[in-house]
Write a protein that holds these residues in place. Structure first.
Motif, PDB file in Angstrom:
ATOM      1  N   UNK A 273      27.621  40.556  49.319  1.00  0.00           N
ATOM      2  CA  UNK A 273      28.388  40.280  48.117  1.00  0.00           C
ATOM      3  C   UNK A 273      29.586  39.404  48.516  1.00  0.00           C
ATOM      4  N   UNK A 274      29.714  38.248  47.866  1.00  0.00           N
ATOM      5  CA  UNK A 274      30.812  37.357  48.226  1.00  0.00           C
ATOM      6  C   UNK A 274      32.100  37.734  47.494  1.00  0.00           C
ATOM      7  N   UNK A 275      33.175  37.057  47.866  1.00  0.00           N
ATOM      8  CA  UNK A 275      34.497  37.344  47.312  1.00  0.00           C
ATOM      9  C   UNK A 275      34.535  37.100  45.803  1.00  0.00           C
ATOM     10  N   UNK A 276      33.894  36.035  45.332  1.00  0.00           N
ATOM     11  CA  UNK A 276      33.898  35.733  43.900  1.00  0.00           C
ATOM     12  C   UNK A 276      33.215  36.841  43.118  1.00  0.00           C
ATOM     13  N   UNK A 277      32.087  37.329  43.607  1.00  0.00           N
ATOM     14  CA  UNK A 277      31.417  38.433  42.918  1.00  0.00           C
ATOM     15  C   UNK A 277      32.327  39.653  42.863  1.00  0.00           C
ATOM     16  N   UNK A 278      33.030  39.929  43.940  1.00  0.00           N
ATOM     17  CA  UNK A 278      33.965  41.067  43.958  1.00  0.00           C
ATOM     18  C   UNK A 278      35.055  40.883  42.907  1.00  0.00           C
TER      19      UNK A 278
ATOM     20  N   UNK B 258      37.654  35.875  30.558  1.00  0.00           N
ATOM     21  CA  UNK B 258      36.832  35.492  31.711  1.00  0.00           C
ATOM     22  C   UNK B 258      36.924  33.987  31.952  1.00  0.00           C
ATOM     23  N   UNK B 259      36.764  33.212  30.880  1.00  0.00           N
ATOM     24  CA  UNK B 259      36.797  31.752  30.994  1.00  0.00           C
ATOM     25  C   UNK B 259      38.134  31.277  31.547  1.00  0.00           C
ATOM     26  N   UNK B 260      39.207  31.886  31.080  1.00  0.00           N
ATOM     27  CA  UNK B 260      40.534  31.486  31.545  1.00  0.00           C
ATOM     28  C   UNK B 260      40.749  31.874  33.008  1.00  0.00           C
ATOM     29  N   UNK B 261      40.422  33.095  33.355  1.00  0.00           N
ATOM     30  CA  UNK B 261      40.673  33.588  34.713  1.00  0.00           C
ATOM     31  C   UNK B 261      39.845  32.849  35.760  1.00  0.00           C
ATOM     32  N   UNK B 262      38.577  32.548  35.437  1.00  0.00           N
ATOM     33  CA  UNK B 262      37.680  31.938  36.418  1.00  0.00           C
ATOM     34  C   UNK B 262      37.435  30.447  36.172  1.00  0.00           C
ATOM     35  N   UNK B 263      38.206  29.871  35.226  1.00  0.00           N
ATOM     36  CA  UNK B 263      38.111  28.440  34.911  1.00  0.00           C
ATOM     37  C   UNK B 263      36.672  28.030  34.605  1.00  0.00           C
ATOM     38  N   UNK B 264      36.095  28.732  33.635  1.00  0.00           N
ATOM     39  CA  UNK B 264      34.713  28.492  33.226  1.00  0.00           C
ATOM     40  C   UNK B 264      34.706  27.854  31.842  1.00  0.00           C
TER      41      UNK B 264
ATOM     42  N   UNK C  27      27.768  36.394  34.674  1.00  0.00           N
ATOM     43  CA  UNK C  27      29.189  36.085  34.823  1.00  0.00           C
ATOM     44  C   UNK C  27      29.482  35.537  36.212  1.00  0.00           C
ATOM     45  N   UNK C  28      28.864  36.123  37.221  1.00  0.00           N
ATOM     46  CA  UNK C  28      29.064  35.651  38.599  1.00  0.00           C
ATOM     47  C   UNK C  28      28.553  34.214  38.734  1.00  0.00           C
ATOM     48  N   UNK C  29      27.362  33.947  38.225  1.00  0.00           N
ATOM     49  CA  UNK C  29      26.805  32.592  38.308  1.00  0.00           C
ATOM     50  C   UNK C  29      27.675  31.601  37.533  1.00  0.00           C
TER      51      UNK C  29
END
Length: 115
Positions: free
Chosen positions: A1-6, A47-53, A93-95
């Protein structure tokens, strides 16, 4: 599990505290958490704001309906309720966070009319 998934797991857990950090990657964060209406909008927006999606491809009507109830809905099913349910899974969400764009796939024959 990578850092982004965490970080995505931590975000979902912060937003929906009853979903555990070790939730399965195929957990539907909307249906399994029993959230709807504005709560789904807020989750996706935060989610979009926090992860710039970029979420311009997000189709709310495949995940939830509006809050409240119109008595006519007992007799006439509203247009959005006739759309296929599409889960928003943790893995989606991870992808999406990895790619920077909304990656949830929708039925092509159920796109909202853009007149």
């Amino acid at each position: 599990m990578d850092d982004l998934e965490q970080r995505v797991r931590a975000f979902v857990h912060e937003q929906i505290s009853w979903l555990p950090m070790d939730m399965a990657s195929d957990t539907d964060v909307v249906d399994d958490a029993r959230i709807y209406g504005d709560d789904v909008w807020e989750l996706v927006d935060d989610f979009a704001e926090k992860f710039e999606v970029r979420v311009d491809g997000f189709r709310w009507y495949h995940h939830t309906g509006p809050e409240g109830c119109n008595p006519l809905w007992l007799f006439i099913k509203p247009w959005w309720a006739r759309k296929a349910h599409v889960p928003i899974r943790l893995m989606d969400l991870v992808e999406s966070a990895h790619r920077g764009e909304w990656t949830v796939r929708y039925p092509t024959d159920e796109e909202e009319s853009r007149r």
